[in-house]
Design an enzyme around this catalytic site. Structure first.
Site, PDB file in Angstrom:
ATOM      1  N   TYR A  23       0.829  -1.201   0.000  1.00 13.38           N
ATOM      2  CA  TYR A  23       0.000   0.000   0.000  1.00 13.38           C
ATOM      3  C   TYR A  23       0.869   1.259   0.000  1.00 13.38           C
ATOM      4  O   TYR A  23       0.555   2.242  -0.668  1.00 13.38           O
ATOM      5  CB  TYR A  23      -0.931   0.012   1.219  1.00 13.38           C
ATOM      6  CG  TYR A  23      -1.715   1.288   1.364  1.00 13.38           C
ATOM      7  CD1 TYR A  23      -2.835   1.536   0.561  1.00 13.38           C
ATOM      8  CD2 TYR A  23      -1.347   2.259   2.287  1.00 13.38           C
ATOM      9  CE1 TYR A  23      -3.550   2.728   0.680  1.00 13.38           C
ATOM     10  CE2 TYR A  23      -2.051   3.435   2.417  1.00 13.38           C
ATOM     11  CZ  TYR A  23      -3.154   3.670   1.607  1.00 13.38           C
ATOM     12  OH  TYR A  23      -3.854   4.840   1.732  1.00 13.38           O
ATOM     13  N   GLU A  24       1.975   1.211   0.745  1.00 14.30           N
ATOM     14  CA  GLU A  24       2.867   2.362   0.825  1.00 14.30           C
ATOM     15  C   GLU A  24       3.857   2.424  -0.343  1.00 14.30           C
ATOM     16  O   GLU A  24       4.775   3.227  -0.350  1.00 14.30           O
ATOM     17  CB  GLU A  24       3.601   2.370   2.175  1.00 14.30           C
ATOM     18  CG  GLU A  24       2.653   2.664   3.313  1.00 14.30           C
ATOM     19  CD  GLU A  24       3.340   2.796   4.667  1.00 14.30           C
ATOM     20  OE1 GLU A  24       4.558   2.533   4.770  1.00 14.30           O
ATOM     21  OE2 GLU A  24       2.642   3.176   5.617  1.00 14.30           O
ATOM     22  N   VAL A  91      -5.382  -1.725   8.538  1.00 12.95           N
ATOM     23  CA  VAL A  91      -6.666  -2.421   8.467  1.00 12.95           C
ATOM     24  C   VAL A  91      -6.837  -2.882   7.031  1.00 12.95           C
ATOM     25  O   VAL A  91      -6.644  -2.092   6.097  1.00 12.95           O
ATOM     26  CB  VAL A  91      -7.836  -1.516   8.907  1.00 12.95           C
ATOM     27  CG1 VAL A  91      -9.168  -2.225   8.718  1.00 12.95           C
ATOM     28  CG2 VAL A  91      -7.656  -1.081  10.365  1.00 12.95           C
ATOM     29  N   ASN A 128      -0.550  10.297   1.915  1.00 15.87           N
ATOM     30  CA  ASN A 128      -1.617   9.423   2.389  1.00 15.87           C
ATOM     31  C   ASN A 128      -2.779  10.243   2.964  1.00 15.87           C
ATOM     32  O   ASN A 128      -3.042  10.238   4.169  1.00 15.87           O
ATOM     33  CB  ASN A 128      -1.065   8.433   3.421  1.00 15.87           C
ATOM     34  CG  ASN A 128      -2.020   7.304   3.714  1.00 15.87           C
ATOM     35  OD1 ASN A 128      -3.201   7.366   3.388  1.00 15.87           O
ATOM     36  ND2 ASN A 128      -1.502   6.275   4.349  1.00 15.87           N
ATOM     37  N   TYR A 135      -6.785  10.707  10.868  1.00 18.80           N
ATOM     38  CA  TYR A 135      -6.074  11.101  12.086  1.00 18.80           C
ATOM     39  C   TYR A 135      -6.547  12.465  12.575  1.00 18.80           C
ATOM     40  O   TYR A 135      -6.733  12.679  13.775  1.00 18.80           O
ATOM     41  CB  TYR A 135      -4.562  11.112  11.852  1.00 18.80           C
ATOM     42  CG  TYR A 135      -3.987   9.757  11.517  1.00 18.80           C
ATOM     43  CD1 TYR A 135      -4.503   8.590  12.074  1.00 18.80           C
ATOM     44  CD2 TYR A 135      -2.921   9.642  10.636  1.00 18.80           C
ATOM     45  CE1 TYR A 135      -3.974   7.344  11.761  1.00 18.80           C
ATOM     46  CE2 TYR A 135      -2.381   8.396  10.326  1.00 18.80           C
ATOM     47  CZ  TYR A 135      -2.910   7.254  10.894  1.00 18.80           C
ATOM     48  OH  TYR A 135      -2.389   6.026  10.587  1.00 18.80           O
TER      49      TYR A 135
END
Length: 168
Positions: A23-24, A91, A128, A135
């Site tokens: 994902y990163e 997740v 992101n 957050y």
């Protein structure tokens, strides 16, 4: 449901670390092995700790975890207290939006409050935006004016070679 990780969770945590690295956009960076992760989490002197998120359907039914938070203690010389540094929060895509990420963060906030830790910190990639928005929605704020620095590989070894102090 959020619970503390147990040794049998290591393969699932390692798999999710690989998913997070993908994902990163750096799948090759996830090089940890099962034995390394097991030792870090459950060895004689654990260096890190993990929480597991399970969906309601999977909880207690032997189902696969849907997320995890891997953290370790840090220390603030300014407050004189430990804190929590969240290394990874992940997740799985099919479970996102189900409250698992917030539940993992809330569980870690509870660790901080119960133990008298005054800080709960983590890093997020600048691009992101979904995570940054999430957050911010829980009240977290970026540390403006601070940049993360990292020393690895050849540069780490080069600096170590210049030292006249035997720190080992």
């Amino acid at each position: 449901m959020i619970r503390e990780a147990v040794p049998t969770d290591v393969p699932a945590i390692l798999a999710m670390i690989g998913e997070l690295a993908a994902y990163e956009r750096v799948p090759e960076a996830a090089q940890a092995t099962e034995p390394q992760l097991h030792e870090a989490l459950f060895g004689a002197q654990p260096a890190a700790f993990a929480l597991i998120a399970e969906s309601d359907e999977a909880a207690g039914a032997g189902g696969a975890p849907v997320g995890f938070a891997l953290w370790f203690r840090n220390f603030s010389t300014w407050t004189g207290t430990h804190g929590v540094y969240l290394e990874d929060l992940y997740v799985r895509p099919e479970a996102r939006g189900g409250g698992h990420g917030k539940a993992l963060l809330a569980a870690l906030a509870q660790v901080c409050v119960a133990r008298g830790y005054e800080r709960f910190e983590w890093s997020v990639l600048d691009w992101n935006e979904p995570s940054i928005g999430f957050y911010r929605s829980i009240g977290a704020r970026p540390m403006d004016g601070w940049s993360v620095f990292r020393l690895t590989g050849e540069e780490l070894h080069d600096l170590a070679d210049t030292s006249r102090v035997n720190a080992a």
